[in-house]
Design a protein around this motif. Structure first.
Motif, PDB file in Angstrom:
ATOM      1  N   ARG A  23      -1.354   8.248   0.100  1.00 53.50           N
ATOM      2  CA  ARG A  23      -1.074   6.713  -0.454  1.00 53.50           C
ATOM      3  C   ARG A  23      -2.390   6.133  -0.374  1.00 53.50           C
ATOM      4  NH1 ARG A  23       3.744   9.333   0.475  1.00 53.50           N
ATOM      5  NH2 ARG A  23       4.968   9.717  -1.336  1.00 53.50           N
ATOM      6  N   HIS A  24      -3.230   5.488  -1.394  1.00 47.02           N
ATOM      7  CA  HIS A  24      -3.910   4.188  -1.391  1.00 47.02           C
ATOM      8  C   HIS A  24      -3.778   3.368  -1.966  1.00 47.02           C
ATOM      9  CE1 HIS A  24      -6.042   7.650   0.663  1.00 47.02           C
ATOM     10  NE2 HIS A  24      -5.728   9.438  -0.431  1.00 47.02           N
ATOM     11  N   HIS A  25      -3.100   3.203  -2.777  1.00 50.61           N
ATOM     12  CA  HIS A  25      -2.380   2.205  -3.199  1.00 50.61           C
ATOM     13  C   HIS A  25      -1.519   0.979  -2.242  1.00 50.61           C
ATOM     14  CE1 HIS A  25      -2.601   3.738  -6.946  1.00 50.61           C
ATOM     15  NE2 HIS A  25      -3.466   3.687  -7.117  1.00 50.61           N
ATOM     16  N   PHE A  26      -2.722   0.081  -1.733  1.00 51.20           N
ATOM     17  CA  PHE A  26      -1.605  -0.951  -0.794  1.00 51.20           C
ATOM     18  C   PHE A  26      -1.718  -2.781  -1.565  1.00 51.20           C
ATOM     19  CE2 PHE A  26      -3.849   0.831   3.039  1.00 51.20           C
ATOM     20  CZ  PHE A  26      -3.697   2.113   3.668  1.00 51.20           C
ATOM     21  N   VAL A  74       1.190  -4.785   5.191  1.00 46.62           N
ATOM     22  CA  VAL A  74       0.826  -3.929   4.557  1.00 46.62           C
ATOM     23  C   VAL A  74       2.176  -3.509   3.501  1.00 46.62           C
ATOM     24  CG1 VAL A  74      -0.798  -2.052   3.833  1.00 46.62           C
ATOM     25  CG2 VAL A  74      -1.130  -3.817   5.242  1.00 46.62           C
ATOM     26  N   CYS A  75       2.322  -3.320   1.998  1.00 47.75           N
ATOM     27  CA  CYS A  75       3.318  -2.580   1.558  1.00 47.75           C
ATOM     28  C   CYS A  75       2.525  -1.786   0.676  1.00 47.75           C
ATOM     29  CB  CYS A  75       3.892  -3.420   0.301  1.00 47.75           C
ATOM     30  SG  CYS A  75       5.266  -2.714  -0.811  1.00 47.75           S
ATOM     31  N   VAL A  76       2.923  -0.328   1.216  1.00 43.58           N
ATOM     32  CA  VAL A  76       1.565   0.980   0.649  1.00 43.58           C
ATOM     33  C   VAL A  76       3.229   1.572  -0.313  1.00 43.58           C
ATOM     34  CG1 VAL A  76       1.308   3.439   1.537  1.00 43.58           C
ATOM     35  CG2 VAL A  76       1.707   1.318   3.006  1.00 43.58           C
ATOM     36  N   LEU A  77       2.385   1.545  -1.249  1.00 38.73           N
ATOM     37  CA  LEU A  77       2.764   2.474  -2.971  1.00 38.73           C
ATOM     38  C   LEU A  77       3.127   3.524  -2.692  1.00 38.73           C
ATOM     39  CD1 LEU A  77       2.676  -1.292  -4.519  1.00 38.73           C
ATOM     40  CD2 LEU A  77       3.903   0.121  -3.755  1.00 38.73           C
TER      41      LEU A  77
END
Length: 161
Positions: A23-26, A74-77
């Motif tokens: 996952r790369h959307h932070f 960091v919120c990892v989406l």
């Protein structure tokens, strides 16, 4: 039609990093001077030492804030906005050129694999005067999914039956 039920799953550090790697959307949260949050949508990855990494520029709020106060979140989406996510708290370290150069190569590799021309990439990072934020996880919440609480979903499903 059955409702989606929210879920949470407590994980250890190894499971956390396995969840984050693809996952790369932070959303990177740093603290402004007045203590209020600064939220930045960023592309991120996990380096070989288990740190969450984000590329930036020296003058950006996230870099300035993280240097002043290294406590970040960091919120990892997931790619699918309705997919699983996790909140990771940690301590940030900000690297600037020339110290950031090798770390930016590692950042690229953990997100996009091999670059076709590393000399070109390194030259571009130097020209752009890029920086890197590395976050060492210190605590994290469970991996979560959205939806209804189980009891509410059951009541709604029963009502629809």
């Amino acid at each position: 039609m059955a409702r989606t039920v929210a879920s949470t799953r407590t994980v250890d550090l190894t499971e956390l990093l396995d969840f984050v790697r693809p996952r790369h959307h932070f959303l990177l949260v740093t603290l402004r001077r007045d203590g209020r949050p600064q939220v930045s949508p960023v592309t991120g990855g996990v380096d070989e030492h288990g740190r969450l990494v984000v590329s930036t520029y020296p003058g950006r709020a996230k870099a300035v804030n993280a240097e002043r106060d290294p406590r970040v979140t960091v919120c990892v989406l997931s790619d699918d906005f309705g997919g699983a996510w996790v909140q990771v708290d940690g301590d940030a370290e900000v690297l600037h050129m020339p110290d950031a150069e090798d770390a930016l190569v590692d950042y690229y590799r953990c997100i996009a694999a091999e670059h076709p021309d590393w000399d070109e990439y390194r030259a571009a990072m130097r020209l752009q005067d890029k920086s890197l934020i590395r976050v060492t996880p210190t605590r994290w919440g469970p991996i979560a999914t959205g939806g209804f609480p189980a009891d509410v979903a059951a009541r709604l499903d029963a009502q629809d039956a």
